[in-house]
Design a protein around this motif. Structure first.
Motif, mmCIF file in Angstrom:
data_model
loop_
_atom_site.group_PDB
_atom_site.id
_atom_site.type_symbol
_atom_site.label_atom_id
_atom_site.label_comp_id
_atom_site.label_asym_id
_atom_site.label_seq_id
_atom_site.Cartn_x
_atom_site.Cartn_y
_atom_site.Cartn_z
ATOM 1 N N ILE A 56 -8.047 0.653 -3.053
ATOM 2 C CA ILE A 56 -8.533 0.217 -1.736
ATOM 3 C C ILE A 56 -9.175 1.361 -0.949
ATOM 4 C CG2 ILE A 56 -6.824 -1.651 -1.616
ATOM 5 C CD1 ILE A 56 -5.200 0.077 0.303
ATOM 6 N N ASN B 50 -5.116 4.459 -2.262
ATOM 7 C CA ASN B 50 -6.362 4.933 -1.656
ATOM 8 C C ASN B 50 -6.949 6.159 -2.320
ATOM 9 O OD1 ASN B 50 -4.792 3.501 0.474
ATOM 10 N ND2 ASN B 50 -6.664 3.886 1.625
ATOM 11 N N MET C 254 -13.751 -7.766 1.623
ATOM 12 C CA MET C 254 -12.678 -6.959 2.188
ATOM 13 C C MET C 254 -13.172 -6.336 3.476
ATOM 14 S SD MET C 254 -11.985 -3.362 2.274
ATOM 15 C CE MET C 254 -10.638 -2.239 1.886
ATOM 16 N N MET D 113 -3.421 -5.789 7.887
ATOM 17 C CA MET D 113 -2.554 -4.677 7.557
ATOM 18 C C MET D 113 -1.262 -4.842 8.374
ATOM 19 S SD MET D 113 -5.469 -1.724 7.151
ATOM 20 C CE MET D 113 -5.428 -1.034 8.785
ATOM 21 N N SER D 114 -0.452 -3.797 8.450
ATOM 22 C CA SER D 114 0.860 -3.921 9.103
ATOM 23 C C SER D 114 0.771 -4.520 10.505
ATOM 24 C CB SER D 114 1.531 -2.542 9.194
ATOM 25 O OG SER D 114 1.879 -2.087 7.910
ATOM 26 N N GLY E 127 1.117 -1.263 4.288
ATOM 27 C CA GLY E 127 1.768 -0.005 3.925
ATOM 28 C C GLY E 127 2.961 0.283 4.815
ATOM 29 N N THR E 128 2.656 0.707 6.047
ATOM 30 C CA THR E 128 3.681 1.163 6.990
ATOM 31 C C THR E 128 4.852 0.199 7.151
ATOM 32 O OG1 THR E 128 1.831 2.162 8.167
ATOM 33 C CG2 THR E 128 3.953 2.164 9.284
ATOM 34 N N VAL F 121 0.848 -1.198 0.000
ATOM 35 C CA VAL F 121 0.000 0.000 0.000
ATOM 36 C C VAL F 121 0.885 1.250 0.000
ATOM 37 C CG1 VAL F 121 -1.751 1.298 1.259
ATOM 38 C CG2 VAL F 121 -1.864 -1.207 1.168
#
Ligand SMILES: *Cc1c(COP(=O)(O)O)cnc(C)c1O
Length: 225
Positions: free
Chosen positions: A79, A57, A161, A199-200, A217-218, A34
């Motif tokens: 997303i 995004n 999702m 996610m992360s 992402g992060t 991401v």
């Protein structure tokens, strides 16, 4: 920049370890990087280290990066929240769209998907935390929406999702992801088998509950620019 390749390797390690713990085949949990707020150069660095699926995004930001990275065989995932008057570029320039929460959006994507492209892949966003402020359909709304989307041409419903409300304990994380897994099983639709979740901070819990695509992402690019 080198840190991106190290981060990517760490995330892949976390995924492989979670797959092992869950008794799942290696590579069964796919990784979407991401890149929101990060420049195209950061995405290109991840690409150079083998990453192919990228998530964005914000539409304008995403289109600019697509232009900069033209020619790379990237699978683009949208997303973010979808505005119904901005569906055309989504239909024309993305492979996957994850935040489907109403029929109107799916219909527009179906109408606007160019004939020369394969069907665009869609995931319905489900509000698994039950918070009124959260995006996504309720469990009660899910089946009727899925059944109206499936017959549309030039789109393919692939799965569900979710973005659960953040909680710190793994059990709580797993509970939310389990709701999505059970909702997908409850649909019982052939070929609708994608679980886009994790996610992360909670990707291990997501993989334990069957995530087939995690969105990170992060942990790859660092704190948001
Ligand atoms: C930002 C974002 C992610 C990635 O979150 P990280 O915590 O940075 O890994 C995943 N999914 C969606 C929908 C996002 O907006």
């Amino acid at each position: 920049m080198n840190v991106i390749s190290q981060n990517l390797a760490l995330v892949r390690q976390r995924l492989r370890e979670a797959e092992r713990q869950a008794g799942r085949p290696e590579g069964s949990a796919g990784l979407i990087a991401v890149g929101k707020t990060w420049p195209a150069a950061a995405l290109a660095e991840a690409y150079r280290h083998g990453q192919r699926d990228f998530g964005e995004n914000y539409l304008q930001e995403a289109l600019a990066k697509q232009d900069e990275l033209k020619g790379l065989d990237i699978v683009w995932h949208f997303i973010g929240p979808i505005q119904s008057n901005k569906t055309r570029p989504l239909a024309e320039r993305f492979h996957w769209i994850h935040g489907i929460d109403r029929l109107k959006i799916a219909k527009r994507l179906s109408e606007q998907r160019p004939d020369h492209l394969p069907p665009v892949n869609l995931c319905i966003q489900v509000n698994v935390s039950g918070e009124p402020s959260k995006a996504g359909v309720s469990l009660a709304e899910l089946l009727p929406l899925a059944e109206s989307i499936v017959p549309l041409p030039r789109i393919r419903l692939r799965g569900l999702m979710a973005i659960p409300a953040p909680v710190n304990d793994v059990e709580g994380q797993r509970r939310a992801f389990r709701i999505l897994r059970e909702a997908l099983a409850g649909l019982g639709l052939a070929g609708v088998d994608t679980l886009s979740m994790g996610m992360s901070d909670d990707l291990e819990a997501a993989v334990m509950e069957g995530a087939t695509l995690v969105r990170v992402g992060t942990a790859i690019f660092g704190g948001r620019a």
